[in-house]
Design a protein around this motif. Sequence first.
Motif, PDB file in Angstrom:
ATOM      1  N   ASN A   1      -3.989 -41.530   0.327  1.00  0.00           N
ATOM      2  CA  ASN A   1      -3.028 -40.476   0.647  1.00  0.00           C
ATOM      3  C   ASN A   1      -1.595 -41.005   0.640  1.00  0.00           C
ATOM      4  OD1 ASN A   1      -5.144 -38.644   0.969  1.00  0.00           O
ATOM      5  ND2 ASN A   1      -5.308 -39.019   3.169  1.00  0.00           N
ATOM      6  N   LYS A   2      -1.408 -42.208   1.186  1.00  0.00           N
ATOM      7  CA  LYS A   2      -0.072 -42.807   1.189  1.00  0.00           C
ATOM      8  C   LYS A   2       0.370 -43.155  -0.230  1.00  0.00           C
ATOM      9  CE  LYS A   2      -0.278 -44.699   5.888  1.00  0.00           C
ATOM     10  NZ  LYS A   2      -0.237 -45.929   6.718  1.00  0.00           N
ATOM     11  N   ALA A   3      -0.605 -43.606  -1.056  1.00  0.00           N
ATOM     12  CA  ALA A   3      -0.280 -43.921  -2.449  1.00  0.00           C
ATOM     13  C   ALA A   3       0.120 -42.661  -3.204  1.00  0.00           C
ATOM     14  CB  ALA A   3      -1.472 -44.593  -3.119  1.00  0.00           C
ATOM     15  N   ALA A   4      -0.549 -41.539  -2.911  1.00  0.00           N
ATOM     16  CA  ALA A   4      -0.196 -40.272  -3.549  1.00  0.00           C
ATOM     17  C   ALA A   4       1.215 -39.844  -3.155  1.00  0.00           C
ATOM     18  CB  ALA A   4      -1.209 -39.197  -3.170  1.00  0.00           C
ATOM     19  N   LYS A   5       1.593 -40.094  -1.897  1.00  0.00           N
ATOM     20  CA  LYS A   5       2.938 -39.742  -1.435  1.00  0.00           C
ATOM     21  C   LYS A   5       4.000 -40.548  -2.178  1.00  0.00           C
ATOM     22  CE  LYS A   5       1.574 -38.264   3.220  1.00  0.00           C
ATOM     23  NZ  LYS A   5       1.651 -38.563   4.681  1.00  0.00           N
ATOM     24  N   VAL A   6       3.663 -41.784  -2.566  1.00  0.00           N
ATOM     25  CA  VAL A   6       4.600 -42.597  -3.340  1.00  0.00           C
ATOM     26  C   VAL A   6       4.853 -41.941  -4.701  1.00  0.00           C
ATOM     27  CG1 VAL A   6       4.929 -44.808  -4.505  1.00  0.00           C
ATOM     28  CG2 VAL A   6       4.014 -44.753  -2.183  1.00  0.00           C
ATOM     29  N   ILE A   7       3.794 -41.392  -5.304  1.00  0.00           N
ATOM     30  CA  ILE A   7       3.958 -40.707  -6.590  1.00  0.00           C
ATOM     31  C   ILE A   7       4.824 -39.460  -6.420  1.00  0.00           C
ATOM     32  CG2 ILE A   7       2.731 -39.493  -8.437  1.00  0.00           C
ATOM     33  CD1 ILE A   7       0.368 -41.359  -7.948  1.00  0.00           C
ATOM     34  N   ILE A   8       4.666 -38.790  -5.293  1.00  0.00           N
ATOM     35  CA  ILE A   8       5.413 -37.555  -5.030  1.00  0.00           C
ATOM     36  C   ILE A   8       6.900 -37.826  -4.780  1.00  0.00           C
ATOM     37  CG2 ILE A   8       5.687 -35.649  -3.383  1.00  0.00           C
ATOM     38  CD1 ILE A   8       2.585 -35.834  -2.994  1.00  0.00           C
ATOM     39  N   SER A   9       7.194 -38.847  -3.988  1.00  0.00           N
ATOM     40  CA  SER A   9       8.587 -39.062  -3.564  1.00  0.00           C
ATOM     41  C   SER A   9       9.173 -40.409  -3.971  1.00  0.00           C
ATOM     42  CB  SER A   9       8.684 -38.919  -2.040  1.00  0.00           C
ATOM     43  OG  SER A   9       7.845 -39.868  -1.388  1.00  0.00           O
ATOM     44  N   GLY A  10       8.377 -41.257  -4.652  1.00  0.00           N
ATOM     45  CA  GLY A  10       8.861 -42.578  -5.021  1.00  0.00           C
ATOM     46  C   GLY A  10       9.858 -42.543  -6.166  1.00  0.00           C
ATOM     47  N   LYS A  11      10.439 -43.687  -6.436  1.00  0.00           N
ATOM     48  CA  LYS A  11      11.402 -43.832  -7.514  1.00  0.00           C
ATOM     49  C   LYS A  11      10.795 -44.633  -8.661  1.00  0.00           C
ATOM     50  CE  LYS A  11      15.497 -43.622  -4.538  1.00  0.00           C
ATOM     51  NZ  LYS A  11      16.752 -44.326  -4.134  1.00  0.00           N
ATOM     52  N   GLU A  12      11.392 -44.480  -9.830  1.00  0.00           N
ATOM     53  CA  GLU A  12      10.924 -45.216 -11.002  1.00  0.00           C
ATOM     54  C   GLU A  12      11.541 -46.613 -11.031  1.00  0.00           C
ATOM     55  OE1 GLU A  12      11.359 -43.168 -14.704  1.00  0.00           O
ATOM     56  OE2 GLU A  12      11.064 -41.196 -13.776  1.00  0.00           O
ATOM     57  N   TYR A  13      10.680 -47.625 -11.223  1.00  0.00           N
ATOM     58  CA  TYR A  13      11.154 -48.992 -11.381  1.00  0.00           C
ATOM     59  C   TYR A  13      10.490 -49.612 -12.598  1.00  0.00           C
ATOM     60  CZ  TYR A  13      13.036 -48.627  -6.639  1.00  0.00           C
ATOM     61  OH  TYR A  13      13.742 -48.232  -5.525  1.00  0.00           O
ATOM     62  N   PRO A  14      11.239 -50.372 -13.390  1.00  0.00           N
ATOM     63  CA  PRO A  14      10.650 -50.975 -14.589  1.00  0.00           C
ATOM     64  C   PRO A  14       9.700 -52.114 -14.259  1.00  0.00           C
ATOM     65  CG  PRO A  14      12.895 -51.744 -14.296  1.00  0.00           C
ATOM     66  CD  PRO A  14      12.663 -50.699 -13.240  1.00  0.00           C
ATOM     67  N   VAL A  15       8.688 -52.275 -15.083  1.00  0.00           N
ATOM     68  CA  VAL A  15       7.697 -53.344 -14.925  1.00  0.00           C
ATOM     69  C   VAL A  15       7.436 -53.965 -16.302  1.00  0.00           C
ATOM     70  CG1 VAL A  15       5.300 -53.880 -14.320  1.00  0.00           C
ATOM     71  CG2 VAL A  15       6.600 -52.251 -12.934  1.00  0.00           C
ATOM     72  N   ASP A  16       7.362 -55.299 -16.331  1.00  0.00           N
ATOM     73  CA  ASP A  16       7.025 -55.990 -17.578  1.00  0.00           C
ATOM     74  C   ASP A  16       5.566 -55.754 -17.948  1.00  0.00           C
ATOM     75  OD1 ASP A  16       9.574 -57.033 -17.351  1.00  0.00           O
ATOM     76  OD2 ASP A  16       8.904 -59.011 -16.658  1.00  0.00           O
ATOM     77  N   ILE A  17       5.294 -55.693 -19.251  1.00  0.00           N
ATOM     78  CA  ILE A  17       3.927 -55.584 -19.757  1.00  0.00           C
ATOM     79  C   ILE A  17       3.741 -56.660 -20.824  1.00  0.00           C
ATOM     80  CG2 ILE A  17       2.249 -54.137 -20.967  1.00  0.00           C
ATOM     81  CD1 ILE A  17       2.802 -53.247 -18.124  1.00  0.00           C
ATOM     82  N   GLY A  18       2.547 -57.238 -20.890  1.00  0.00           N
ATOM     83  CA  GLY A  18       2.308 -58.318 -21.827  1.00  0.00           C
ATOM     84  C   GLY A  18       1.439 -57.914 -22.995  1.00  0.00           C
ATOM     85  N   SER A  19       1.481 -58.729 -24.023  1.00  0.00           N
ATOM     86  CA  SER A  19       0.540 -58.599 -25.130  1.00  0.00           C
ATOM     87  C   SER A  19      -0.268 -59.879 -25.225  1.00  0.00           C
ATOM     88  CB  SER A  19       1.266 -58.305 -26.452  1.00  0.00           C
ATOM     89  OG  SER A  19       2.178 -59.334 -26.779  1.00  0.00           O
ATOM     90  N   PHE A  20      -1.572 -59.712 -25.369  1.00  0.00           N
ATOM     91  CA  PHE A  20      -2.514 -60.816 -25.537  1.00  0.00           C
ATOM     92  C   PHE A  20      -3.034 -60.683 -26.959  1.00  0.00           C
ATOM     93  CE2 PHE A  20      -6.688 -62.742 -25.440  1.00  0.00           C
ATOM     94  CZ  PHE A  20      -6.580 -63.813 -24.572  1.00  0.00           C
ATOM     95  N   ASP A  21      -2.460 -61.445 -27.872  1.00  0.00           N
ATOM     96  CA  ASP A  21      -2.653 -61.211 -29.303  1.00  0.00           C
ATOM     97  C   ASP A  21      -2.270 -59.765 -29.608  1.00  0.00           C
ATOM     98  OD1 ASP A  21      -3.337 -63.824 -29.914  1.00  0.00           O
ATOM     99  OD2 ASP A  21      -5.483 -63.492 -29.657  1.00  0.00           O
ATOM    100  N   ASP A  22      -3.226 -58.918 -30.013  1.00  0.00           N
ATOM    101  CA  ASP A  22      -2.896 -57.545 -30.394  1.00  0.00           C
ATOM    102  C   ASP A  22      -3.135 -56.536 -29.276  1.00  0.00           C
ATOM    103  OD1 ASP A  22      -2.185 -58.350 -32.975  1.00  0.00           O
ATOM    104  OD2 ASP A  22      -4.252 -58.187 -33.685  1.00  0.00           O
ATOM    105  N   ASP A  23      -3.614 -56.982 -28.107  1.00  0.00           N
ATOM    106  CA  ASP A  23      -3.913 -56.068 -27.007  1.00  0.00           C
ATOM    107  C   ASP A  23      -2.856 -56.164 -25.912  1.00  0.00           C
ATOM    108  OD1 ASP A  23      -6.217 -55.108 -28.191  1.00  0.00           O
ATOM    109  OD2 ASP A  23      -7.490 -56.630 -27.274  1.00  0.00           O
TER     110      ASP A  23
END
Length: 310
Positions: free
Chosen positions: A114-136
Amino acid sequence: MKKKLVNRKKVLMIVNPRSGKLRPGFSTRKTAEMFSDNNMEVGVFFTAPDYNADFLVREHAASFDIIACCGGDGTVSETIKGIMESGTDKPMGYIPAGTTNDLARSIGIPSNPNKAAKVIISGKEYPVDIGSFDDDSFVYIASFGAFTEVSYETPQKAKNIFGRLAYFFSAMKYMPKIRSYHIKLESDARSCEGDYIFGSVTNSTSVAGIFRFENDMVDFADGKYEVMLIKRPDNIFTAFRILMSMLNRSYKHENIELFRASDIKISSDEPLDWAVDGEHKRGGTTVHIVNHPQAINMLMKKKRAVKIAE
């Protein structure tokens, strides 16, 4: 007269009904109602063997404003894979409903659904790094060697009953099997070669489900990975000192190499088995891992304050 709803955001809610034990208190209906009660329109889609989260994102993300992932680490990885492959810039929210939920723990998303859902409702957008492992794509960890089997071979039933303790029980089983691999690593930070019993490339405070980094060691949007290699110990006393260094989170031992890098190439004398975001992946004799800085936006309560100590 019914009040007209304005600026009504649409939430693509992806739920993995088989994820771990689906945390007590998690209810698809209740979560959907929370979104609806906060001026959000919800579309609920359940994953299935032929309809993984990445497929659902590719098929439906264009029709929604927010992508909400409900499941464990594997479901998160699939969701982010779909976001990367579809090229959508829609923000992602996460409701941890699996067993360990390392990513949620690392970035400070509440374990309570429920608390995690509230973060989606009222939270802010923050950038996050994403990796590639070969082609995935991958999100927070790729590791090989000692303890790696623990991530993907711990029985689901044991995870459901014991949670994180199940990983420690499995680690005990693999201790007698620890072996080394001759590895050559080249990166934009440094190069090294030797016999190693473990290696990891991470963007997480939890490593292989067994040990952890301090929170102030990890920045999820700095374009860097924490790279760790552990050399083969000569005797049991050295192994004990390595273990103690890992348990007290200092990682200060001559057999431990720890540094930050963005572009990593790893070659070995034989094919390596990897654990990528907790799932088994059979690699070849070479692997190329690249950090893609701030590739997606995640909904969080606040950005974790991080001080980088080299």
